[in-house]
Design a protein around this motif. Sequence first.
Motif, short mmCIF file in Angstrom:
data_model
loop_
_atom_site.label_atom_id
_atom_site.label_comp_id
_atom_site.label_asym_id
_atom_site.label_seq_id
_atom_site.Cartn_x
_atom_site.Cartn_y
_atom_site.Cartn_z
N GLY A 179 0.50 -1.26 0.36
CA GLY A 179 0.12 -0.12 -0.16
C GLY A 179 0.54 1.01 0.20
N TYR A 180 1.71 1.41 -0.39
CA TYR A 180 2.58 2.77 -0.22
C TYR A 180 3.47 3.16 -2.08
N THR A 181 3.75 4.90 -2.20
CA THR A 181 3.81 4.53 -3.19
C THR A 181 5.33 4.76 -2.85
N VAL A 182 6.03 3.60 -3.83
CA VAL A 182 7.51 3.24 -4.07
C VAL A 182 8.05 4.77 -5.74
N MET A 183 9.33 5.61 -4.65
CA MET A 183 9.54 5.74 -5.40
C MET A 183 11.40 5.57 -6.11
N PRO A 184 11.50 4.70 -6.99
CA PRO A 184 13.44 3.94 -6.75
C PRO A 184 14.15 5.28 -7.57
N HIS A 185 15.51 5.16 -7.16
CA HIS A 185 16.07 5.79 -7.55
C HIS A 185 17.10 5.37 -8.49
N PHE A 186 17.14 5.71 -9.67
CA PHE A 186 17.82 6.11 -10.57
C PHE A 186 19.10 6.56 -11.10
N PRO A 187 20.15 5.88 -10.87
CA PRO A 187 21.06 7.20 -10.83
C PRO A 187 21.85 6.77 -11.18
N ALA A 188 21.89 8.42 -12.02
CA ALA A 188 22.76 7.70 -13.46
C ALA A 188 24.12 6.90 -14.14
N ARG A 189 24.78 7.12 -12.72
CA ARG A 189 25.56 7.02 -13.37
C ARG A 189 25.94 5.09 -13.11
N ILE A 190 25.83 4.79 -12.71
CA ILE A 190 25.49 3.12 -12.29
C ILE A 190 24.26 2.54 -14.06
N ILE A 191 23.83 3.34 -15.00
CA ILE A 191 23.05 2.64 -15.84
C ILE A 191 24.07 3.07 -17.14
N ALA A 192 24.14 1.87 -17.34
CA ALA A 192 25.16 1.38 -18.53
C ALA A 192 24.68 2.40 -19.67
N ASN A 193 23.13 2.04 -20.42
CA ASN A 193 22.93 3.52 -21.89
C ASN A 193 21.39 3.14 -21.66
N LYS A 194 21.16 3.72 -22.55
CA LYS A 194 19.35 3.91 -23.20
C LYS A 194 18.38 2.55 -23.04
N ALA A 195 18.99 1.68 -23.19
CA ALA A 195 18.31 -0.06 -22.84
C ALA A 195 18.11 -0.26 -22.35
N THR A 196 19.28 -0.13 -20.74
CA THR A 196 19.82 -0.53 -19.96
C THR A 196 18.12 0.29 -19.17
N LEU A 197 18.26 1.84 -19.26
CA LEU A 197 17.38 2.49 -18.01
C LEU A 197 15.69 1.87 -18.93
N ALA A 198 15.44 2.04 -19.92
CA ALA A 198 14.07 1.41 -20.67
C ALA A 198 13.91 0.38 -20.04
N ASP A 199 15.03 -1.15 -19.46
CA ASP A 199 14.44 -2.06 -19.04
C ASP A 199 14.16 -1.86 -18.06
#
Length: 306
Positions: free
Chosen positions: A76-96
């Motif tokens: 029952g909680y509103t979830v807000m995950p972190h998206f740290p730019a520098r550990i995301i390999a590329n746009k495809a990974t982000l989309a996944d």
Amino acid sequence: MALLKFRREEAAPKGVSAEVEAFLKDYSIEVMPRTAEKVEDFRALLPKGTRVYIAHIDGTPIDDMVKTAARLAGEGYTVMPHFPARIIANKATLADWIARYQGEANVKQALLLAGGVAEPHGDFHCSMQLLETGLFDGFERLHVAGHPEGNRDIDPDGSDKNVMEALRWKQAFSERTDAKMALATQFCFEADPVIAWANRLAAEGIKLPVHIGVAGPAKLQTLIKFAIACGVGPSLRVLQKRAMDVTKLLLPYEPTEFVSALAAHKAKNPDFGIEAVHFFPLGGITTNANWAIENGGKSAVPAAKS
């Protein structure tokens, strides 16, 4: 697990000001997958609907992040995950990642930040690049990082030139997106610099509401360790001064003075830019939840017994 002190919502706890109760009304809190695993049932700790950020530390598998998000959403909680730019390999990974969060946990909110690593692991180095991908179009709420005491990773010379330039960019972005945007800040310990920073933002035309970072109750040694590691600036002197007082050295730190000062300023200045409190539960989620309840935050509703 410590027992929570439930209370009636229509009256503030004895000794708690209405100002503080109003200031804590819509607080959020941060967890990590490994700390969330230790909590048997969040419904016994946090009010339903509380926004829970899920911190993504370098090295944490995305599977663990998504699993935690799905669990919290299910409770029952509103979830807000972190998206740290520098550990995301590329746009495809982000989309996944986004597809998994949306598909498995119905995530509609996100915190975008550069991340705590010095060198990017892939194509991204800042939150602006994440926003520019267009992959967050359709999200209901997007938060970005705020730095009341500056950030030497962004401005090595100790100024705030680059930080302010980035904030102006994000302000402009917020004006052309449907998502609600806000600044989620690092934790601080002294009210006056925070008030001055928020007023400066307003003077610069940056109208993004601020969700001020507050360190939850914890041992003094624990707070000093985290504060140094996270680059907390001048307000660290509050802890250092406390450490020199033998009568307080062994007592746990509580953010009562800091929160009360900001709440009083907000009550006198309704247009003041701080919109909400965001807790970093450095001394444990249960300890932080109890402190919030005892100081005017809404209580959790005990989970029904099966």
